[in-house]
Design a protein around this motif. Structure first.
Motif, short mmCIF file in Angstrom:
data_model
loop_
_atom_site.label_atom_id
_atom_site.label_comp_id
_atom_site.label_asym_id
_atom_site.label_seq_id
_atom_site.Cartn_x
_atom_site.Cartn_y
_atom_site.Cartn_z
N LYS A 47 0.47 -6.85 -5.09
CA LYS A 47 -0.52 -7.20 -6.37
C LYS A 47 -1.79 -8.03 -5.64
CE LYS A 47 2.80 -6.93 -10.10
NZ LYS A 47 1.85 -5.80 -10.74
N CYS A 48 -1.54 -8.84 -4.51
CA CYS A 48 -2.35 -9.74 -4.02
C CYS A 48 -3.43 -8.96 -3.22
CB CYS A 48 -1.80 -10.80 -2.99
SG CYS A 48 -0.83 -11.97 -3.78
N ASP A 49 -2.87 -7.95 -2.44
CA ASP A 49 -3.68 -6.85 -1.59
C ASP A 49 -4.67 -6.02 -2.41
OD1 ASP A 49 -2.66 -7.89 0.74
OD2 ASP A 49 -1.22 -6.17 0.76
N ASP A 50 -4.25 -5.64 -3.66
CA ASP A 50 -5.06 -4.84 -4.66
C ASP A 50 -6.06 -5.73 -5.24
OD1 ASP A 50 -3.34 -2.82 -4.09
OD2 ASP A 50 -2.13 -2.78 -6.00
N TRP A 51 -6.08 -7.02 -5.48
CA TRP A 51 -6.95 -7.59 -6.26
C TRP A 51 -7.79 -8.03 -4.88
CZ3 TRP A 51 -7.64 -7.96 -10.85
CH2 TRP A 51 -6.79 -7.98 -11.71
N ALA A 52 -7.42 -8.15 -3.92
CA ALA A 52 -8.32 -8.49 -2.75
C ALA A 52 -9.46 -7.35 -2.61
CB ALA A 52 -7.76 -8.74 -1.26
N ALA A 53 -8.81 -5.94 -2.66
CA ALA A 53 -9.66 -4.80 -2.56
C ALA A 53 -10.51 -4.88 -3.71
CB ALA A 53 -8.61 -3.69 -2.53
N GLN A 54 -10.43 -5.51 -4.63
CA GLN A 54 -11.31 -5.54 -5.91
C GLN A 54 -12.39 -6.69 -5.66
OE1 GLN A 54 -9.40 -4.89 -9.59
NE2 GLN A 54 -7.63 -4.13 -8.67
#
Length: 232
Positions: A47-54
Protein backbone atom coordinates in the motif's frame (compact mmCIF):
# COMPACT_ATOMS: atom_id res chain seq x y z
CA UNK A 1 11.03 1.81 -3.44
CA UNK A 2 10.67 1.80 0.34
CA UNK A 3 13.02 1.50 3.29
CA UNK A 4 12.89 1.23 7.06
CA UNK A 5 13.66 4.25 9.21
CA UNK A 6 12.99 5.39 12.78
CA UNK A 7 11.08 8.36 14.18
CA UNK A 8 11.70 9.73 17.66
CA UNK A 9 8.76 9.13 19.99
CA UNK A 10 7.18 12.30 21.36
CA UNK A 11 8.02 11.40 24.97
CA UNK A 12 11.65 10.77 24.08
CA UNK A 13 11.43 7.14 25.20
CA UNK A 14 12.60 5.24 22.16
CA UNK A 15 12.08 5.44 18.43
CA UNK A 16 9.22 4.27 16.22
CA UNK A 17 10.27 1.95 13.38
CA UNK A 18 8.52 2.87 10.15
CA UNK A 19 8.48 1.83 6.51
CA UNK A 20 8.80 4.85 4.21
CA UNK A 21 8.28 4.92 0.45
CA UNK A 22 9.32 8.11 -1.32
CA UNK A 23 8.37 8.94 -4.91
CA UNK A 24 11.00 9.87 -7.44
CA UNK A 25 11.41 13.64 -7.58
CA UNK A 26 9.99 14.30 -4.11
CA UNK A 27 6.40 15.01 -3.12
CA UNK A 28 4.20 17.85 -1.95
CA UNK A 29 2.05 15.67 0.32
CA UNK A 30 2.36 12.55 2.46
CA UNK A 31 0.08 9.73 3.61
CA UNK A 32 0.49 7.81 6.85
CA UNK A 33 -0.65 4.19 6.38
CA UNK A 34 -1.86 2.76 9.69
CA UNK A 35 -1.70 -1.05 9.68
CA UNK A 36 -4.21 -3.60 10.82
CA UNK A 37 -3.30 -5.78 13.79
CA UNK A 38 -0.85 -7.73 11.62
CA UNK A 39 2.03 -5.26 11.63
CA UNK A 40 3.88 -3.69 8.72
CA UNK A 41 3.56 -6.82 6.62
CA UNK A 42 3.86 -7.27 2.88
CA UNK A 43 0.36 -5.99 2.20
CA UNK A 44 0.90 -2.76 4.13
CA UNK A 45 4.25 -2.18 2.47
CA UNK A 46 2.57 -2.63 -0.92
CA UNK A 47 0.00 0.00 0.00
CA UNK A 48 2.84 2.40 0.81
CA UNK A 49 4.62 1.62 -2.45
CA UNK A 50 1.40 2.19 -4.37
CA UNK A 51 0.88 5.61 -2.77
CA UNK A 52 4.49 6.52 -3.57
CA UNK A 53 3.86 5.54 -7.19
CA UNK A 54 1.02 8.09 -7.17
CA UNK A 55 3.36 10.83 -5.95
CA UNK A 56 2.94 10.76 -2.18
CA UNK A 57 5.49 10.08 0.53
CA UNK A 58 3.96 7.08 2.32
CA UNK A 59 4.85 6.03 5.85
CA UNK A 60 3.65 2.99 7.81
CA UNK A 61 4.60 3.05 11.51
CA UNK A 62 5.15 -0.11 13.53
CA UNK A 63 2.13 0.27 15.83
CA UNK A 64 3.22 -2.50 18.21
CA UNK A 65 6.84 -1.31 18.56
CA UNK A 66 6.66 -0.88 22.33
CA UNK A 67 6.01 -4.57 23.06
CA UNK A 68 6.32 -6.57 19.79
CA UNK A 69 8.66 -4.69 17.45
CA UNK A 70 8.96 -5.90 13.89
CA UNK A 71 6.04 -8.31 14.00
CA UNK A 72 4.61 -9.29 10.60
CA UNK A 73 1.63 -11.62 10.56
CA UNK A 74 -0.61 -13.33 8.02
CA UNK A 75 -4.34 -13.12 8.85
CA UNK A 76 -5.02 -16.26 6.82
CA UNK A 77 -2.94 -18.36 9.27
CA UNK A 78 -5.12 -19.12 12.33
CA UNK A 79 -2.25 -19.17 14.81
CA UNK A 80 -0.98 -15.82 13.56
CA UNK A 81 -4.48 -14.36 13.69
CA UNK A 82 -4.74 -15.30 17.36
CA UNK A 83 -1.28 -13.83 17.99
CA UNK A 84 -2.48 -10.58 16.42
CA UNK A 85 -5.53 -10.46 18.69
CA UNK A 86 -3.18 -10.72 21.65
CA UNK A 87 -1.18 -7.72 20.46
CA UNK A 88 -4.39 -5.78 19.89
CA UNK A 89 -5.28 -6.37 23.53
CA UNK A 90 -1.98 -4.81 24.61
CA UNK A 91 -2.21 -1.79 22.34
CA UNK A 92 -2.67 1.64 23.95
CA UNK A 93 -4.62 3.80 21.48
CA UNK A 94 -3.72 7.02 23.29
CA UNK A 95 -0.03 6.27 22.76
CA UNK A 96 -0.90 5.36 19.18
CA UNK A 97 -2.20 8.88 18.62
CA UNK A 98 1.07 10.24 20.01
CA UNK A 99 2.93 8.12 17.48
CA UNK A 100 0.76 9.53 14.69
CA UNK A 101 1.59 13.04 15.89
CA UNK A 102 5.29 12.15 15.85
CA UNK A 103 4.91 10.86 12.27
CA UNK A 104 3.09 14.03 11.19
CA UNK A 105 5.88 16.21 12.59
CA UNK A 106 8.58 14.01 11.04
CA UNK A 107 6.98 14.11 7.61
CA UNK A 108 6.53 17.87 7.68
CA UNK A 109 10.04 18.43 9.00
CA UNK A 110 12.19 15.74 7.37
CA UNK A 111 10.28 15.40 4.10
CA UNK A 112 9.14 19.00 3.83
CA UNK A 113 5.59 18.17 2.79
CA UNK A 114 2.85 20.76 2.97
CA UNK A 115 0.01 18.40 3.85
CA UNK A 116 -0.28 15.01 5.56
CA UNK A 117 -3.15 12.55 5.25
CA UNK A 118 -3.77 9.23 6.96
CA UNK A 119 -5.41 6.01 5.84
CA UNK A 120 -5.93 3.16 8.26
CA UNK A 121 -7.35 -0.36 8.29
CA UNK A 122 -9.12 -2.21 11.15
CA UNK A 123 -7.18 -0.97 14.20
CA UNK A 124 -5.72 1.61 11.83
CA UNK A 125 -9.26 2.61 10.84
CA UNK A 126 -9.98 3.40 14.47
CA UNK A 127 -6.76 5.41 14.58
CA UNK A 128 -7.88 7.35 11.49
CA UNK A 129 -10.94 8.49 13.42
CA UNK A 130 -8.90 9.33 16.51
CA UNK A 131 -6.35 11.25 14.45
CA UNK A 132 -9.14 13.29 12.87
CA UNK A 133 -10.45 14.20 16.32
CA UNK A 134 -7.14 14.70 18.15
CA UNK A 135 -4.52 15.92 15.65
CA UNK A 136 -4.22 18.46 12.86
CA UNK A 137 -4.00 15.77 10.17
CA UNK A 138 -5.21 17.32 6.91
CA UNK A 139 -7.46 14.42 5.83
CA UNK A 140 -8.16 10.91 7.13
CA UNK A 141 -9.69 7.72 5.76
CA UNK A 142 -10.68 4.67 7.81
CA UNK A 143 -11.45 1.22 6.43
CA UNK A 144 -13.60 -1.01 8.67
CA UNK A 145 -12.48 0.82 11.80
CA UNK A 146 -13.21 -0.96 15.07
CA UNK A 147 -14.66 0.63 18.24
CA UNK A 148 -15.45 3.97 16.57
CA UNK A 149 -19.01 3.65 17.88
CA UNK A 150 -17.58 3.88 21.41
CA UNK A 151 -15.77 7.15 20.68
CA UNK A 152 -18.48 9.26 19.05
CA UNK A 153 -18.29 11.79 21.88
CA UNK A 154 -15.10 13.07 20.27
CA UNK A 155 -16.72 13.83 16.93
CA UNK A 156 -17.20 17.52 17.72
CA UNK A 157 -13.40 17.93 17.52
CA UNK A 158 -13.14 16.71 13.91
CA UNK A 159 -11.98 19.81 12.03
CA UNK A 160 -10.62 18.34 8.78
CA UNK A 161 -12.18 15.88 6.31
CA UNK A 162 -12.72 12.26 7.38
CA UNK A 163 -14.05 9.40 5.25
CA UNK A 164 -15.06 6.00 6.61
CA UNK A 165 -15.58 2.81 4.59
CA UNK A 166 -18.12 0.55 6.32
CA UNK A 167 -18.78 -3.03 5.12
CA UNK A 168 -22.29 -3.97 6.20
CA UNK A 169 -21.42 -7.62 6.98
CA UNK A 170 -18.43 -6.74 9.17
CA UNK A 171 -18.31 -9.47 11.83
CA UNK A 172 -16.21 -7.24 14.12
CA UNK A 173 -18.41 -4.13 13.75
CA UNK A 174 -22.01 -5.28 13.97
CA UNK A 175 -25.28 -3.66 12.90
CA UNK A 176 -25.78 -1.77 16.17
CA UNK A 177 -22.29 -0.28 15.98
CA UNK A 178 -22.79 0.63 12.34
CA UNK A 179 -26.10 2.33 13.16
CA UNK A 180 -24.43 4.30 15.96
CA UNK A 181 -21.73 5.48 13.56
CA UNK A 182 -24.32 6.60 11.01
CA UNK A 183 -26.48 8.28 13.64
CA UNK A 184 -23.51 10.00 15.25
CA UNK A 185 -21.56 11.04 12.16
CA UNK A 186 -24.00 11.06 9.25
CA UNK A 187 -24.78 14.77 9.58
CA UNK A 188 -21.25 15.90 10.45
CA UNK A 189 -20.11 18.42 7.83
CA UNK A 190 -16.56 17.05 7.74
CA UNK A 191 -17.45 13.33 7.59
CA UNK A 192 -18.26 11.14 4.58
CA UNK A 193 -19.60 7.60 5.11
CA UNK A 194 -19.67 4.84 2.50
CA UNK A 195 -21.43 1.50 3.04
CA UNK A 196 -20.41 -1.68 1.19
CA UNK A 197 -23.37 -4.01 1.08
CA UNK A 198 -22.62 -7.61 2.02
CA UNK A 199 -18.86 -7.14 2.40
CA UNK A 200 -16.90 -8.20 5.47
CA UNK A 201 -14.01 -6.90 7.50
CA UNK A 202 -10.74 -6.83 5.59
CA UNK A 203 -12.32 -6.58 2.13
CA UNK A 204 -9.64 -4.12 0.95
CA UNK A 205 -6.61 -6.13 2.06
CA UNK A 206 -3.94 -6.14 -0.64
CA UNK A 207 -3.65 -9.92 -0.63
CA UNK A 208 -5.12 -13.00 0.97
CA UNK A 209 -8.50 -14.63 1.36
CA UNK A 210 -10.34 -11.60 2.76
CA UNK A 211 -10.00 -9.36 -0.29
CA UNK A 212 -13.05 -8.56 -2.38
CA UNK A 213 -11.70 -7.20 -5.65
CA UNK A 214 -14.68 -5.14 -6.72
CA UNK A 215 -15.21 -3.68 -3.27
CA UNK A 216 -11.53 -2.91 -2.81
CA UNK A 217 -11.33 -1.17 -6.18
CA UNK A 218 -14.39 0.94 -5.40
CA UNK A 219 -13.20 1.97 -1.94
CA UNK A 220 -9.63 2.62 -3.05
CA UNK A 221 -10.83 4.78 -5.92
CA UNK A 222 -12.88 6.86 -3.51
CA UNK A 223 -9.86 7.17 -1.24
CA UNK A 224 -7.63 8.31 -4.10
CA UNK A 225 -10.14 10.97 -5.11
CA UNK A 226 -10.58 12.09 -1.50
CA UNK A 227 -6.86 12.61 -0.98
CA UNK A 228 -6.47 14.29 -4.37
CA UNK A 229 -9.14 16.78 -3.32
CA UNK A 230 -7.81 17.51 0.15
CA UNK A 231 -4.03 17.03 0.02
CA UNK A 232 -2.99 18.59 -3.27
Amino acid sequence: MGEMTTIAALDGNGAIPAYVATPDGGAGAAIIVMPEIFGVNEGIRKKCDDWAAQGYVALAPDVFWRFAPGVQLDPDVPEQLQEAFGYFGQFDADLGVQDIEAAIRWLRGEKGVAKVGLVGFCLGGRMAYMAAARTDIDASVGYYGVMIDQMLGESHAIANPLMLHIPTADHFVGPEAQKAIHDGLGSHPKVTLHDYEGLDHGFAAEMGNRRDEAGAQLADGRTRDFFAAHLK
